[in-house]
Design a protein around this motif. Sequence first.
Motif, PDB file in Angstrom:
ATOM      1  N   HIS A  76    -106.646  27.117 -48.277  1.00 32.10           N
ATOM      2  CA  HIS A  76    -105.204  26.972 -49.109  1.00 32.10           C
ATOM      3  C   HIS A  76    -104.379  28.123 -48.583  1.00 32.10           C
ATOM      4  N   ALA A  77    -104.862  29.556 -48.364  1.00 31.95           N
ATOM      5  CA  ALA A  77    -104.163  30.582 -48.186  1.00 31.95           C
ATOM      6  C   ALA A  77    -103.451  30.388 -46.885  1.00 31.95           C
ATOM      7  N   LEU A  78    -104.153  29.624 -45.629  1.00 32.10           N
ATOM      8  CA  LEU A  78    -103.495  29.358 -44.600  1.00 32.10           C
ATOM      9  C   LEU A  78    -102.555  28.236 -44.514  1.00 32.10           C
ATOM     10  N   GLY A  79    -102.614  27.205 -45.379  1.00 30.77           N
ATOM     11  CA  GLY A  79    -101.553  26.319 -45.648  1.00 30.77           C
ATOM     12  C   GLY A  79    -100.452  26.674 -46.238  1.00 30.77           C
ATOM     13  N   GLN A  80    -100.632  27.550 -47.300  1.00 29.73           N
ATOM     14  CA  GLN A  80     -99.446  28.137 -47.932  1.00 29.73           C
ATOM     15  C   GLN A  80     -98.711  28.948 -47.171  1.00 29.73           C
ATOM     16  N   THR A  81     -99.440  29.927 -46.230  1.00 27.43           N
ATOM     17  CA  THR A  81     -98.609  30.944 -45.405  1.00 27.43           C
ATOM     18  C   THR A  81     -97.847  30.035 -44.146  1.00 27.43           C
ATOM     19  N   GLU A 234     -92.175  39.687 -40.953  1.00 28.57           N
ATOM     20  CA  GLU A 234     -91.595  40.249 -42.231  1.00 28.57           C
ATOM     21  C   GLU A 234     -92.195  39.411 -43.232  1.00 28.57           C
ATOM     22  N   VAL A 235     -92.305  38.200 -43.204  1.00 31.73           N
ATOM     23  CA  VAL A 235     -92.898  37.078 -43.877  1.00 31.73           C
ATOM     24  C   VAL A 235     -94.409  37.555 -44.305  1.00 31.73           C
ATOM     25  N   SER A 242     -93.941  37.227 -52.551  1.00 29.04           N
ATOM     26  CA  SER A 242     -94.901  35.983 -52.580  1.00 29.04           C
ATOM     27  C   SER A 242     -95.463  35.951 -53.881  1.00 29.04           C
ATOM     28  N   GLU A 243     -95.915  37.124 -54.188  1.00 31.88           N
ATOM     29  CA  GLU A 243     -96.882  37.142 -55.375  1.00 31.88           C
ATOM     30  C   GLU A 243     -95.911  36.853 -56.834  1.00 31.88           C
ATOM     31  N   PHE A 244     -94.632  37.462 -56.785  1.00 31.26           N
ATOM     32  CA  PHE A 244     -93.728  37.035 -57.845  1.00 31.26           C
ATOM     33  C   PHE A 244     -93.447  35.549 -58.031  1.00 31.26           C
ATOM     34  N   LEU A 245     -93.142  35.092 -56.658  1.00 26.26           N
ATOM     35  CA  LEU A 245     -92.797  33.670 -56.915  1.00 26.26           C
ATOM     36  C   LEU A 245     -93.957  32.552 -56.495  1.00 26.26           C
ATOM     37  N   SER A 249    -100.211  33.261 -50.288  1.00 28.28           N
ATOM     38  CA  SER A 249    -100.400  33.727 -48.872  1.00 28.28           C
ATOM     39  C   SER A 249    -101.726  34.343 -48.559  1.00 28.28           C
ATOM     40  N   LEU A 250    -101.767  34.559 -47.445  1.00 26.60           N
ATOM     41  CA  LEU A 250    -102.911  35.307 -46.647  1.00 26.60           C
ATOM     42  C   LEU A 250    -102.978  36.781 -47.181  1.00 26.60           C
ATOM     43  N   THR A 251    -101.442  37.308 -47.324  1.00 24.49           N
ATOM     44  CA  THR A 251    -101.616  38.743 -47.702  1.00 24.49           C
ATOM     45  C   THR A 251    -101.752  38.898 -49.216  1.00 24.49           C
TER      46      THR A 251
END
Length: 571
Positions: A76-81, A234-235, A242-245, A249-251
């Motif tokens: 899921h994290a890789l797909g979102q990233t 930077e992404v 990413s957290e606010f929205l 992501s992986l981060t």
Amino acid sequence: MSASTTETAGGASPRRLLSAAVLSAASVLRLRGGFWVWASLLIAALVLVPVLALGWQAAQGSEGLWSHLARHVLPHALGQTAMLMAGVGCLTAVIGITVAWLVTAYDFPGRRMLEWALLLPLAVPTYIIAYVYLDMLHPLGPFQSLVRAVLGFDSPRDFRLPDIRSMTGAILLLGLVLYPYVYLPVRAMFMTQAANLVEVAHTLGTSRRRMLWRVALPLARPAIAIGTSLALMEVLNDIGASEFLGVRSLTISVYTTWVTRSDLAGASQIALAMLLLVVALISLERWARRKQRYSVSAQRARSMARHPLKGAARWAALSVCLLPVVLGFVLPALYLTTEAWKRFQFAGLSARLLTEAWNTFALSALATAAVLACGLIVAYAARLFPQRGMQAVQRAASLGYAMPGTILALGILIAAGGLDRWIGRTARDLLGIDPGLVLIGSGLALGYAYLARFLAISVGSVEAGLTRIPRSYDQSARTLGHGIGSTLRRVHLPLSRAALAAAGLLVFVDCMKELSATLLLRPLNFETLATHLYGEAARGTYEEAAIAALAIVLVGILPVILLARVGQRNG
């Protein structure tokens, strides 16, 4: 002196005496230059330590943890990233190339102003643009309230716009502030392309639009690739937006795995996956350009003649170039100014905010001084010893900038935590006292993270400044009896003062804006402007953080002004 006189009197030839003197000077030079070599090796090792610590900690995780991450977290994290990076990469490339071509190839009202104004979104960190638009576009915020008033609706239940907390919203907002990474190098490439190539294409009946696709864009591919890669870095480094929205992501996975679940091994394994993604991204960019060669004669290169636009076309070009500036900088800046003024009128400047501003300034200033000193050592050692080995050391010392702040901070957290435990055991055994967390508790670990992450900026800027100084100056100084340190102090530092100042400004502003490393490594009860804004936005109390956000944006304008001045000088 007497030995030399005796040898001369004994009939030694002047050639042998000169050879002996040269060998003696060379041995002294090697002896004195050893400091620069060993210091550079130590600095490069400090940059590599977090990666090694990360790998060691990831190996401590059980086999079951790897399978759990591979099955439930990483897909899921890789797909979102991947989705976020693909969207932001396409959007930044489209916006950056479009506005760069318009201001370079055409003449229309406001073009000269837009050449530097298009850089202004760089002053707005990604987490601030998310913070601003979340508040502005909230169902009870000013924009939707105005729309409902115009349309005659009384309640958000009757009418509301789509939620900005989505993948689409994240791509749009990140693209609006990251497109200058593409605009800046692509515009420089368009300006330095030989005008005769464009003129030949025009002579053959090619329109300006077809010239863009057939001549300008193929020649600008290296600049597009580099600019897009920087935007994607930077992404990957982003944590606040990413957290606010609502994008996991992986981060975000690394941060929540460590902070929320206290699973350091799991966070390390996710961070290693991120590091592999970074390496793959850089390798892909280089592989795509492996057979491409670009050569333009410096003597014949000149900017293409701008084609004046008329009628509706000139206003269309102005509108296209103004839109990203307004959405990426003007609206956020005006909103922050308004909210900050309201907050100031209501409560003034709180003592807490002043303390956080001082923490931010002091920490950034100290880190900048350390980064400049280490960057000077690495760049100067590479100048003294231009062999391949020192070039490898220089590249190793610059690796930190390619690593997202979360990865770097996690590696430093592991290494500094281990060293803190060793110091604590040693102090208890020898002195009977418990010093606590010496590195993490004092903020040294956070300074270390800033050093490793932003050292590449200092090394690159100092190296560029030293490159402009002819090596004959070094030889003349040595002939006059000056050693390596004296030559640096009397010749190189005065002549590279501008490069050092520019590097210091860029590093200082980046330290002020850094969020991910600061969140992980700050001492207890230590807040900066960035972490204060993150905390207030996470709680939904946006109005409390407006002053801090405005301060970060105002300071972020300084390097934009510097870039604009350099660009106008080169143009």
